[in-house]
Design a protein around this motif. Structure first.
Motif, PDB file in Angstrom:
ATOM      1  N   MET A   1       0.766  -1.201   0.122  1.00 46.44           N
ATOM      2  CA  MET A   1      -0.105  -0.259  -0.122  1.00 46.44           C
ATOM      3  C   MET A   1       1.051   1.249   0.063  1.00 46.44           C
ATOM      4  O   MET A   1       1.808   1.369   0.545  1.00 46.44           O
ATOM      5  N   ARG A   2       0.142   2.328  -0.651  1.00 45.11           N
ATOM      6  CA  ARG A   2       0.969   3.469  -0.756  1.00 45.11           C
ATOM      7  C   ARG A   2       0.266   4.560  -0.030  1.00 45.11           C
ATOM      8  O   ARG A   2      -0.949   4.821  -0.581  1.00 45.11           O
ATOM      9  N   PHE A   3       1.023   5.577   0.854  1.00 51.50           N
ATOM     10  CA  PHE A   3       0.205   6.776   1.262  1.00 51.50           C
ATOM     11  C   PHE A   3       1.137   7.835   0.694  1.00 51.50           C
ATOM     12  O   PHE A   3       2.175   7.786   0.664  1.00 51.50           O
ATOM     13  N   ASP A   4       0.148   8.800   0.466  1.00 48.01           N
ATOM     14  CA  ASP A   4       0.921  10.331  -0.050  1.00 48.01           C
ATOM     15  C   ASP A   4       0.249  11.227   0.984  1.00 48.01           C
ATOM     16  O   ASP A   4      -1.065  11.336   1.008  1.00 48.01           O
ATOM     17  N   PHE A   5       1.211  12.065   1.552  1.00 47.71           N
ATOM     18  CA  PHE A   5       0.857  12.957   2.579  1.00 47.71           C
ATOM     19  C   PHE A   5       1.010  14.561   1.848  1.00 47.71           C
ATOM     20  O   PHE A   5       2.155  14.667   1.312  1.00 47.71           O
ATOM     21  N   LEU A   6      -0.298  15.165   1.639  1.00 43.65           N
ATOM     22  CA  LEU A   6      -0.374  16.402   1.290  1.00 43.65           C
ATOM     23  C   LEU A   6      -0.291  17.478   2.357  1.00 43.65           C
ATOM     24  O   LEU A   6      -1.336  17.510   3.383  1.00 43.65           O
ATOM     25  N   THR A   7       0.945  18.098   2.864  1.00 47.35           N
ATOM     26  CA  THR A   7       0.835  18.779   4.019  1.00 47.35           C
ATOM     27  C   THR A   7       1.792  19.929   3.942  1.00 47.35           C
ATOM     28  O   THR A   7       2.656  20.153   2.965  1.00 47.35           O
ATOM     29  N   LEU A   8       1.776  20.862   4.846  1.00 47.31           N
ATOM     30  CA  LEU A   8       2.752  22.129   5.095  1.00 47.31           C
ATOM     31  C   LEU A   8       4.012  21.767   5.935  1.00 47.31           C
ATOM     32  O   LEU A   8       4.683  22.372   6.112  1.00 47.31           O
ATOM     33  N   PHE A   9       3.792  20.384   6.634  1.00 41.06           N
ATOM     34  CA  PHE A   9       4.635  19.834   7.581  1.00 41.06           C
ATOM     35  C   PHE A   9       5.235  18.595   7.266  1.00 41.06           C
ATOM     36  O   PHE A   9       4.861  17.783   8.143  1.00 41.06           O
TER      37      PHE A   9
END
Ligand code: SAM
Length: 217
Positions: A1-9
């Motif tokens: 499984m792949r997670f992608d985090f869209l974040t400012l940190f």
């Protein structure tokens, strides 16, 4: 499984996920984590990602375009559209049933909000699911995203060692919580471990564990 985090940190997420069981799971290839800095997609020359809310009100909001551009770039890279979750106190509260459902997916992208949240139009245009970690507010979506990623990752095949059976754990069946547990010494500060656990009688121990599981109110 792949997670992608869209974040400012991104470092908040990276630091947590590279440690312990989840960190080992990634090193062994059971899961992949990628981090995307939303600010890199800001169109403003000062790389601003927030602005004041229309209609007045307190605080600032994350503007739509950098989030949209970041997600579109991710979709282009992946060549598929991942399930896109916005961590939000307005969302449905996460539970083990939802975690199990998410653990069946191949790709999850998570939007971590900051300030007073994000422009509603980005939610309506891209987000599949708004998920809350509980009926309270934290300062940003990174901790909630980590709660989701951790609880999903530990259900992936191979992540937990065979001795640790999560099927016996609290909430797995949606009804019960785990029995109380004890380790050595058998007597600690005058408090003894329940007698039955020292007998080695497997059937009696199994019955005790079962009796001790408390039904949800
Ligand atoms: N003004 C928002 C409201 O009242 O619903 C709260 C914004 S909060 C300070 C900033 C960000 O933290 C949110 O955009 C969200 O991503 C995240 N967040 C805060 N509490 C959360 C919760 N209980 N569950 C999931 N995400 C949360």
């Amino acid at each position: 499984m792949r997670f992608d985090f869209l974040t400012l940190f991104p470092d908040i997420c990276r630091t947590f996920l590279s440690e312990s069981i989840i960190g080992r799971a990634e090193k062994k290839g059971y899961v992949e984590f990628y981090y995307h800095q939303i600010r890199d997609y800001a169109i403003d020359k000062h790389k601003r990602v927030d602005d004041t809310p229309y209609g007045g009100g307190k605080g600032m909001l994350m503007v739509a375009e950098p989030i949209a551009a970041c997600f579109e770039s991710l979709c282009n890279t992946l060549k598929i559209r991942p399930k896109f979750i916005y961590m939000s106190p307005r969302g449905k509260v996460l539970n083990q049933e939802k975690i199990k459902e998410l653990s069946k997916l191949k790709n999850i992208a998570i939007l971590c909000g900051r300030y007073e949240g994000v422009d509603q139009r980005v939610i309506e245009s891209f987000v599949d699911d708004e998920v809350s970690i509980g009926n309270y507010v934290v300062t940003g979506g990174e901790l909630p995203a980590l709660v989701l990623a951790d609880s999903v990752t530990r259900l992936l095949p191979g992540v937990l060692s065979s001795e640790i059976c999560y099927e016996d754990e609290s909430h797995f069946d949606g009804k019960t919580i785990e029995y109380p547990q004890y380790t050595k010494p058998a007597v600690w500060r005058g408090m003894a471990v329940p007698e039955v656990l020292l007998t080695g009688h497997h059937a009696n121990i199994a019955k005790w564990k079962n009796d001790m599981k408390e039904e949800y109110k």
